[in-house]
Design a protein around this motif. Structure first.
Motif, PDB file in Angstrom:
ATOM      1  N   ILE A  32       1.406  15.853   4.851  1.00  0.00           N
ATOM      2  CA  ILE A  32       0.465  15.129   5.702  1.00  0.00           C
ATOM      3  C   ILE A  32      -0.942  15.213   5.122  1.00  0.00           C
ATOM      4  CG2 ILE A  32      -0.668  15.177   7.966  1.00  0.00           C
ATOM      5  CD1 ILE A  32       2.083  15.771   9.173  1.00  0.00           C
ATOM      6  N   ASN A  33      -1.309  16.394   4.642  1.00  0.00           N
ATOM      7  CA  ASN A  33      -2.635  16.553   4.060  1.00  0.00           C
ATOM      8  C   ASN A  33      -2.799  15.709   2.792  1.00  0.00           C
ATOM      9  OD1 ASN A  33      -5.192  17.945   4.464  1.00  0.00           O
ATOM     10  ND2 ASN A  33      -4.782  18.789   2.436  1.00  0.00           N
ATOM     11  N   ARG A  34      -1.712  15.534   2.050  1.00  0.00           N
ATOM     12  CA  ARG A  34      -1.760  14.686   0.839  1.00  0.00           C
ATOM     13  C   ARG A  34      -2.099  13.243   1.226  1.00  0.00           C
ATOM     14  NH1 ARG A  34      -3.527  13.862  -3.695  1.00  0.00           N
ATOM     15  NH2 ARG A  34      -2.278  12.709  -5.179  1.00  0.00           N
ATOM     16  N   LEU A  35      -1.517  12.760   2.320  1.00  0.00           N
ATOM     17  CA  LEU A  35      -1.852  11.403   2.791  1.00  0.00           C
ATOM     18  C   LEU A  35      -3.327  11.318   3.186  1.00  0.00           C
ATOM     19  CD1 LEU A  35       1.241  10.316   4.942  1.00  0.00           C
ATOM     20  CD2 LEU A  35       0.630   9.575   2.630  1.00  0.00           C
ATOM     21  N   LYS A  36      -3.862  12.398   3.758  1.00  0.00           N
ATOM     22  CA  LYS A  36      -5.288  12.414   4.113  1.00  0.00           C
ATOM     23  C   LYS A  36      -6.151  12.361   2.851  1.00  0.00           C
ATOM     24  CE  LYS A  36      -8.910  14.932   6.543  1.00  0.00           C
ATOM     25  NZ  LYS A  36      -9.929  14.490   5.614  1.00  0.00           N
TER      26      LYS A  36
ATOM     27  N   LYS B 184       8.781   9.175  -3.105  1.00  0.00           N
ATOM     28  CA  LYS B 184       9.757   8.763  -2.093  1.00  0.00           C
ATOM     29  C   LYS B 184       9.533   9.432  -0.740  1.00  0.00           C
ATOM     30  CE  LYS B 184      13.432   7.319  -5.179  1.00  0.00           C
ATOM     31  NZ  LYS B 184      14.844   7.417  -5.536  1.00  0.00           N
ATOM     32  N   VAL B 185       9.185  10.709  -0.742  1.00  0.00           N
ATOM     33  CA  VAL B 185       8.976  11.424   0.521  1.00  0.00           C
ATOM     34  C   VAL B 185       7.706  10.925   1.204  1.00  0.00           C
ATOM     35  CG1 VAL B 185       8.526  13.683   1.564  1.00  0.00           C
ATOM     36  CG2 VAL B 185      10.266  13.458  -0.216  1.00  0.00           C
ATOM     37  N   LEU B 186       6.616  10.806   0.453  1.00  0.00           N
ATOM     38  CA  LEU B 186       5.361  10.317   1.034  1.00  0.00           C
ATOM     39  C   LEU B 186       5.500   8.879   1.521  1.00  0.00           C
ATOM     40  CD1 LEU B 186       2.495  11.707  -1.244  1.00  0.00           C
ATOM     41  CD2 LEU B 186       3.176  12.471   1.044  1.00  0.00           C
TER      42      LEU B 186
ATOM     43  N   LYS C 196       0.840  -1.208   0.000  1.00  0.00           N
ATOM     44  CA  LYS C 196       0.000   0.000   0.000  1.00  0.00           C
ATOM     45  C   LYS C 196       0.875   1.257   0.000  1.00  0.00           C
ATOM     46  CE  LYS C 196      -3.990   2.208   0.780  1.00  0.00           C
ATOM     47  NZ  LYS C 196      -5.002   2.330  -0.236  1.00  0.00           N
ATOM     48  N   ILE C 197       1.931   1.252   0.810  1.00  0.00           N
ATOM     49  CA  ILE C 197       2.838   2.409   0.866  1.00  0.00           C
ATOM     50  C   ILE C 197       3.547   2.596  -0.476  1.00  0.00           C
ATOM     51  CG2 ILE C 197       4.961   3.290   1.944  1.00  0.00           C
ATOM     52  CD1 ILE C 197       3.970   1.909   4.559  1.00  0.00           C
ATOM     53  N   GLU C 198       3.970   1.499  -1.089  1.00  0.00           N
ATOM     54  CA  GLU C 198       4.665   1.582  -2.381  1.00  0.00           C
ATOM     55  C   GLU C 198       3.775   2.151  -3.476  1.00  0.00           C
ATOM     56  OE1 GLU C 198       5.951  -2.511  -2.553  1.00  0.00           O
ATOM     57  OE2 GLU C 198       8.020  -1.943  -2.075  1.00  0.00           O
ATOM     58  N   GLU C 199       2.462   1.998  -3.341  1.00  0.00           N
ATOM     59  CA  GLU C 199       1.513   2.536  -4.325  1.00  0.00           C
ATOM     60  C   GLU C 199       1.563   4.062  -4.396  1.00  0.00           C
ATOM     61  OE1 GLU C 199      -2.337   0.964  -3.331  1.00  0.00           O
ATOM     62  OE2 GLU C 199      -1.757  -1.090  -3.874  1.00  0.00           O
ATOM     63  N   LEU C 200       2.087   4.702  -3.356  1.00  0.00           N
ATOM     64  CA  LEU C 200       2.188   6.166  -3.357  1.00  0.00           C
ATOM     65  C   LEU C 200       3.111   6.667  -4.467  1.00  0.00           C
ATOM     66  CD1 LEU C 200       2.448   6.739   0.490  1.00  0.00           C
ATOM     67  CD2 LEU C 200       0.599   7.562  -0.985  1.00  0.00           C
TER      68      LEU C 200
END
Length: 197
Positions: free
Chosen positions: A102-106, A51-53, A44-48
């Motif tokens: 952080i807002n991008r992750l939201k 690299k920073v996110l 799931k994280i790799e789907e981002l």
């Protein structure tokens, strides 16, 4: 502190250590050897594909799992300051950019904010404790580098203190602090030998 933190200076730490020692009786002692990240969480994280996110998401995942270990009723919440989170994630960007990340992750559905306006806690939504364990994380000092090592970037664990550092020349064995300490010890030994002659 002396055995685990190469830059430990008693003068710098005495006030904080006394403060923490005074509060220690209020909290039960817990020993966490580390946390597991599952195959699905890492995927799931790799789907981002940023690299920073990815480093930020991985850090939040590890912190949420640690908090869940401390308190089984935590429900995947992280209650660290942005500065602490980004420091552990090894991301050095201006404060306003931290908020944007952080807002991008939201926006992507990875996290949720607390409902209270004055509460800065973050709930991690991609935990999957039922999945297959894939990566064990036992050192929380440089979680961003743990992610980079997992992604097969050139990082090594310092022989002296175990912290992750970039292996720029392929021969590095120590972090800067441990290398400096080792150089000083070697210089002292050379001086003793010269005086002994």
């Amino acid at each position: 502190m002396e055995s685990c933190y190469p830059r430990y200076n008693p003068v710098d730490w005495s006030e904080n250590l006394e403060k923490y020692a005074d509060k220690a009786g209020k909290y039960p002692l817990c020993q966490c050897k580390g946390v597991w990240a599952t195959k699905d969480e890492l995927k799931k994280i790799e789907e981002l594909q940023d690299k920073v996110l990815e480093r930020l998401a991985f850090t939040l995942l590890c912190l949420a799992k640690f908090r869940n270990f401390q308190n089984p009723n935590n429900n995947n919440w992280v209650n660290y300051s942005n500065g602490e989170i980004f420091s552990m994630a090894c991301i050095n960007i201006p404060a306003f950019e931290k908020d944007i990340r952080i807002n991008r992750l939201k926006e992507l559905g990875f996290i949720e904010y607390a409902k209270q306006i004055n509460n800065l806690n973050i709930q991690v939504l991609y935990l999957d404790n039922a999945g297959e364990d894939k990566l064990f994380v036992s050192d929380f000092r440089k979680l961003g580098y743990e992610w980079r090592l997992y992604k097969e970037e050139k990082y090594i664990r310092c022989v002296g203190c175990g912290i992750l550092v970039k292996n720029t020349n392929g021969k590095r064995q120590y972090c800067k602090e441990c290398a400096d300490t080792l150089d000083k010890e070697r210089a002292k030994m050379r001086m003793k030998k010269l005086r002994g002659k």
